[in-house]
Design a protein around this motif. Structure first.
Motif, short mmCIF file in Angstrom:
data_model
loop_
_atom_site.label_atom_id
_atom_site.label_comp_id
_atom_site.label_asym_id
_atom_site.label_seq_id
_atom_site.Cartn_x
_atom_site.Cartn_y
_atom_site.Cartn_z
N GLN A 1 5.02 -0.45 -13.02
CA GLN A 1 5.22 -1.04 -11.79
C GLN A 1 6.70 -1.18 -11.71
O GLN A 1 6.98 -1.09 -10.55
CB GLN A 1 4.89 -2.56 -12.19
N TRP A 2 7.55 -1.06 -12.57
CA TRP A 2 9.08 -1.03 -12.25
C TRP A 2 9.46 0.18 -11.51
O TRP A 2 10.45 0.24 -10.89
CB TRP A 2 9.76 -1.21 -13.84
N SER B 1 3.88 -2.69 -16.86
CA SER B 1 5.03 -3.43 -16.25
C SER B 1 6.11 -2.24 -16.14
O SER B 1 6.69 -2.02 -15.22
CB SER B 1 5.55 -4.34 -17.28
N TYR C 1 1.30 -5.34 -10.13
CA TYR C 1 1.57 -6.38 -11.32
C TYR C 1 2.64 -7.27 -11.27
O TYR C 1 3.47 -6.84 -10.78
CB TYR C 1 1.28 -5.42 -12.92
N THR C 2 2.43 -8.52 -11.58
CA THR C 2 3.53 -9.57 -11.53
C THR C 2 3.18 -10.54 -12.57
O THR C 2 2.39 -10.50 -13.22
CB THR C 2 3.58 -10.21 -10.08
N TYR D 1 5.87 -9.57 -16.76
CA TYR D 1 6.34 -8.38 -15.95
C TYR D 1 7.93 -8.59 -15.90
O TYR D 1 8.71 -7.55 -15.89
CB TYR D 1 5.76 -8.14 -14.83
N GLN E 1 11.08 -5.99 -16.32
CA GLN E 1 11.78 -5.96 -14.98
C GLN E 1 13.33 -6.04 -15.26
O GLN E 1 14.21 -5.08 -14.93
CB GLN E 1 10.99 -6.57 -13.88
N PHE F 1 0.86 -12.78 -16.49
CA PHE F 1 0.57 -11.40 -15.98
C PHE F 1 -0.79 -11.27 -15.39
O PHE F 1 -1.71 -11.50 -15.92
CB PHE F 1 0.95 -10.36 -17.43
#
Length: 382
Positions: free
Chosen positions: A28-29, A25, A323-324, A328, A332, A311
């Motif tokens: 991804q951020w 995460s 990834y979501t 997450y 985020q 996730f």
């Protein structure tokens, strides 16, 4: 930008049931926020066991390789847990993630607060009401920011329930019934800290927090709790499960919250968590199956139930993977607040320390009810 992740276990990297949330995460951020395009980003992970370090380093390398194009922009390194104090004392850590067993939450959280570093902490806050109140006091005195990962506040199905409750579509909520179970193999074969935490504190806290998410002004009235003893108890000394009934006052009306929480599921379970809610209103009934989200996979080893809302990997319109999920979203939203430098809102929606303290109070009552075998009256804490 320096980000510190204290811990490198299952929720950071992975466990037998799937990919860990924290490191992926954060990476991804960095892509979504494009922060690495403006500044260098260093992520430091800490480890306890030197023996496991090569395996962890290999796993981290594989995770980084997944994120195309950030290898040269984001650096991930390892440090021994003993270095945490010095890392925070340097004063350049923008955000601190704490993903370690509950008994260490207060120690690391206090350190980060004292060094002016915003904290994201795996649930629960501490599992110890006295320690939680002490953290709250310190956080207030030093104007600290602590985010407890009650990520179910970001689950769309829970947001829908809150919306309907606020709208009054079904009248007053009468009963919020929870069944939440995980496989017995987790406390007996995967976790090495099971003897330090009971199952209600460890996972039941999520749905206690949900009561306060739905009704921020709810007040706990009483708690009764009964232990279930089986193979987990024989091996670890912790109960296989806890059957609890909580009573809350919501704007002068009673809300009953029966909870069946346990490490009951067999080794062949198709998913990590069985989570089923039945919410009874005056004029309606809402059934929320938060396990079976519509994706069932049959394979050679058995059957798997996948929850893409929590996730996982997805594809965007251009075919790029990312990834979501609401796991997450918790990371985020925290990092977005940290990066913005804005004062954190106090709406009762975000899982701040003060919100998490409400759950710590309820957990204390359940712990006391288990010890004494008697109903706990929360008025004794007021």
């Amino acid at each position: 930008m320096n980000i510190l992740i204290i811990g490198s276990g299952s929720y950071v990297l992975s466990d037998p049931f799937g990919p860990g949330v924290v490191l992926r995460s954060v990476l991804q951020w960095t892509k979504d926020s494009r922060v690495a395009e403006q500044q260098a980003v260093t992520i430091t992970l800490t480890y306890q066991s030197e023996k496991k370090l090569p395996e962890k380093q290999s796993e981290v390398e594989a995770i980084i390789n997944y994120f195309n194009g950030i290898n040269d922009k984001v650096k991930v390194k390892f440090e021994a847990a003993s270095a945490v104090k010095n890392i925070l004392a340097a004063g350049d850590v923008a955000a601190c993630f704490i993903a370690v067993p509950d008994v260490h939450h207060a120690e690391y959280c206090k350190l980060a607060i004292e060094h002016g570093c915003p904290v994201w902490l795996v649930k629960p806050l501490t599992g110890n009401y006295g320690a939680a109140k002490d953290l709250s006091r310190i956080c207030g005195e030093l104007s600290g920011n602590v985010w407890v990962d009650y990520h179910k506040r970001f689950d769309p199905s829970n947001a829908y329930l809150k919306l309907k409750g606020q709208a009054g579509d079904y009248g007053r909520m009468l009963v919020y019934s929870v069944d939440y179970h995980q496989p017995y193999t987790l406390p007996t074969q995967v976790f090495d800290w099971t003897s330090d935490v009971d199952v209600f504190t460890y996972i039941g806290c999520h749905y206690v927090d949900q009561v306060f998410y739905l009704y921020p002004g709810a007040r706990p009235v009483s708690a009764s709790a009964y232990p279930v003893k089986g193979k987990v108890y024989e091996k670890t000394g912790q109960f296989d499960g806890v059957i609890a009934t909580l009573r809350f006052d919501v704007e002068g009306n009673e809300l009953l919250v029966p909870m069946n929480i346990g490490w009951f599921n067999p080794a062949g379970s198709p998913t990590k968590s069985l989570q089923v809610l039945k919410v009874q209103f005056e004029k309606g009934l809402v059934n929320l199956d938060q396990t079976r989200r519509g994706i069932e996979i049959w394979h050679e080893e058995g059957v798997s139930e996948i929850n893409p809302y929590f996730f996982g990997e997805a594809l965007d319109a251009m075919g790029n993977s990312y990834y979501t999920g609401y796991g997450y979203k918790s990371v985020q939203a925290f990092l977005d607040l940290v990066q913005s430098g804005q004062k954190w809102p106090s709406s009762g929606i975000l899982p701040t320390l003060e919100e998490a303290l409400k759950t710590e109070k309820v957990l204390f009552g359940v712990q006391e009810a288990l010890k004494t075998g008697k109903e706990f009256d929360y008025r004794t804490l007021d």
